[in-house]
Design a protein around this motif. Structure first.
Motif, mmCIF file in Angstrom:
data_model
loop_
_atom_site.group_PDB
_atom_site.id
_atom_site.type_symbol
_atom_site.label_atom_id
_atom_site.label_comp_id
_atom_site.label_asym_id
_atom_site.label_seq_id
_atom_site.Cartn_x
_atom_site.Cartn_y
_atom_site.Cartn_z
ATOM 1 N N HIS A 16 37.648 -12.827 73.798
ATOM 2 C CA HIS A 16 36.445 -13.233 74.530
ATOM 3 C C HIS A 16 36.781 -13.381 76.011
ATOM 4 C CE1 HIS A 16 38.211 -17.246 74.461
ATOM 5 N NE2 HIS A 16 38.256 -17.210 73.136
ATOM 6 N N ILE A 17 35.799 -13.742 76.821
ATOM 7 C CA ILE A 17 36.033 -13.777 78.265
ATOM 8 C C ILE A 17 37.050 -14.852 78.661
ATOM 9 C CG2 ILE A 17 33.836 -12.722 78.912
ATOM 10 C CD1 ILE A 17 33.020 -15.663 79.794
ATOM 11 N N ALA A 162 37.319 -18.622 69.849
ATOM 12 C CA ALA A 162 36.926 -17.549 68.935
ATOM 13 C C ALA A 162 36.146 -18.111 67.746
ATOM 14 C CB ALA A 162 38.159 -16.775 68.473
ATOM 15 N N SER A 163 36.505 -19.316 67.297
ATOM 16 C CA SER A 163 35.780 -19.904 66.154
ATOM 17 C C SER A 163 34.334 -20.223 66.534
ATOM 18 C CB SER A 163 36.497 -21.141 65.612
ATOM 19 O OG SER A 163 36.652 -22.102 66.616
ATOM 20 N N LEU A 164 34.096 -20.695 67.771
ATOM 21 C CA LEU A 164 32.726 -20.920 68.242
ATOM 22 C C LEU A 164 31.941 -19.611 68.216
ATOM 23 C CD1 LEU A 164 30.453 -22.527 69.820
ATOM 24 C CD2 LEU A 164 31.581 -21.709 71.889
ATOM 25 N N ILE A 165 32.570 -18.534 68.662
ATOM 26 C CA ILE A 165 31.898 -17.234 68.696
ATOM 27 C C ILE A 165 31.584 -16.755 67.280
ATOM 28 C CG2 ILE A 165 32.260 -14.781 69.245
ATOM 29 C CD1 ILE A 165 33.674 -15.869 71.835
ATOM 30 N N ARG A 166 32.549 -16.862 66.375
ATOM 31 C CA ARG A 166 32.306 -16.430 64.983
ATOM 32 C C ARG A 166 31.171 -17.241 64.350
ATOM 33 N NH1 ARG A 166 37.965 -16.832 64.875
ATOM 34 N NH2 ARG A 166 37.867 -18.658 63.493
ATOM 35 N N ASP A 167 31.223 -18.562 64.523
ATOM 36 C CA ASP A 167 30.184 -19.432 63.952
ATOM 37 C C ASP A 167 28.816 -19.119 64.548
ATOM 38 O OD1 ASP A 167 32.198 -20.644 62.519
ATOM 39 O OD2 ASP A 167 32.297 -22.440 63.792
ATOM 40 N N SER A 168 28.788 -18.883 65.853
ATOM 41 C CA SER A 168 27.520 -18.615 66.535
ATOM 42 C C SER A 168 26.911 -17.293 66.079
ATOM 43 C CB SER A 168 27.729 -18.606 68.050
ATOM 44 O OG SER A 168 28.208 -19.864 68.472
ATOM 45 N N ILE A 169 27.752 -16.279 65.901
ATOM 46 C CA ILE A 169 27.246 -14.984 65.417
ATOM 47 C C ILE A 169 26.662 -15.154 64.022
ATOM 48 C CG2 ILE A 169 27.923 -12.657 64.665
ATOM 49 C CD1 ILE A 169 29.923 -12.652 67.035
ATOM 50 N N ILE A 175 25.485 -15.051 71.957
ATOM 51 C CA ILE A 175 26.712 -15.428 72.661
ATOM 52 C C ILE A 175 27.246 -14.255 73.487
ATOM 53 C CG2 ILE A 175 27.512 -17.368 71.253
ATOM 54 C CD1 ILE A 175 28.593 -13.811 70.607
ATOM 55 N N ARG A 176 26.377 -13.281 73.771
ATOM 56 C CA ARG A 176 26.821 -12.084 74.485
ATOM 57 C C ARG A 176 27.515 -12.374 75.811
ATOM 58 N NH1 ARG A 176 22.620 -7.170 73.924
ATOM 59 N NH2 ARG A 176 24.236 -6.218 75.193
ATOM 60 N N PRO A 177 27.089 -13.388 76.592
ATOM 61 C CA PRO A 177 27.793 -13.642 77.858
ATOM 62 C C PRO A 177 29.261 -14.057 77.668
ATOM 63 C CG PRO A 177 25.648 -14.730 77.859
ATOM 64 C CD PRO A 177 25.887 -14.226 76.457
ATOM 65 N N ALA A 182 31.804 -4.259 75.883
ATOM 66 C CA ALA A 182 32.338 -3.303 74.898
ATOM 67 C C ALA A 182 32.735 -4.006 73.597
ATOM 68 C CB ALA A 182 33.540 -2.567 75.474
ATOM 69 N N VAL A 183 33.178 -5.262 73.710
ATOM 70 C CA VAL A 183 33.550 -6.043 72.519
ATOM 71 C C VAL A 183 32.291 -6.411 71.737
ATOM 72 C CG1 VAL A 183 34.501 -8.267 71.763
ATOM 73 C CG2 VAL A 183 35.692 -6.921 73.504
ATOM 74 N N TRP A 184 31.267 -6.888 72.455
ATOM 75 C CA TRP A 184 30.010 -7.226 71.774
ATOM 76 C C TRP A 184 29.449 -6.005 71.041
ATOM 77 C CZ3 TRP A 184 27.136 -10.249 69.249
ATOM 78 C CH2 TRP A 184 25.821 -9.884 68.954
ATOM 79 N N GLN A 185 29.458 -4.852 71.697
ATOM 80 C CA GLN A 185 28.895 -3.638 71.087
ATOM 81 C C GLN A 185 29.614 -3.290 69.783
ATOM 82 O OE1 GLN A 185 29.112 -0.832 74.323
ATOM 83 N NE2 GLN A 185 27.118 -1.438 75.147
#
Length: 194
Positions: A16-17, A162-169, A175-177, A182-185
């Motif tokens: 992630h960023i 990364a766990s916040l991103i996985r849970d949010s998805i 959580i695109r920002p 390219a990772v989001w896509q």
């Protein structure tokens, strides 16, 4: 002079960023020539169940770094026996790339438990360690605070995980920002973490 490479280990599940900001800061504001993001198949301290397959995490890291000349994706640990120990990875890299000098990047939280790592004395004597600040309490061993090979950096502190991103998805949150485009896509296309 050998090229100075910083090794930033992680499961990058997903990258992630926050990872990019830390890696890029170290490549631009320290004496490191490049930072290699080493995708770990299995940390001795983490369960493997929630990890995307190795090649998918490598693809995510590769895509995230495409526009950064000083940042590289490394899958060196994919062919090593698990669990992966940093001392073994460093030995393999030194053998494969004698033209480079390899250094570790870690957070203060890891430095606090560094004395528990396999062969940590050898690592400390033979490699520099670049330490990134982390929020949280806990004392750092006095020997580590003043060791010649330990360098404390002013890397920005990131609150993204990364766990916040996985849970949010999984919860269909936007959580695109927090992710390189390219990772989001790739995550979206492959339907990961849902």
């Amino acid at each position: 002079m050998k090229k100075n490479i910083g090794l930033y280990f992680g499961s990058f599940n997903p990258i992630h960023i926050g990872h990019l900001i830390i890696a890029n800061y170290l490549a631009e504001f320290t004496d490191l020539d490049e930072v290699w993001l080493v995708i770990s198949p299995q940390s001795p301290f983490k369960k493997k169940a929630s990890l995307l397959e190795n090649h998918h995490r490598y693809e995510l890291v590769y895509r995230a770094l495409e526009n950064f000349d000083k940042l590289k994706a490394s899958n060196i640990e994919f062919d090593l026996p698990t669990p992966n120990y940093t001392s073994k990875t460093l030995a393999v890299l030194a053998e494969k790339h004698p033209e480079y000098s390899f250094n570790l990047i870690m957070g203060e939280d890891n430095l606090r438990s560094f004395h528990k790592w396999k062969n940590y004395e050898f690592i400390l004597e033979n490699h520099k360690i670049y330490v990134c600040p982390r929020l949280g309490d806990g004392k750092i061993n006095e020997d580590f605070q003043s060791h010649k090979n330990i360098h404390f950096t002013n890397t920005p502190i990131m609150h993204i995980s990364a766990s916040l991103i996985r849970d949010s998805i999984q919860k269909s949150k936007n959580i695109r920002p927090m992710l390189p485009n390219a990772v989001w896509q790739y995550i979206d296309e492959m339907n990961f973490y849902r």
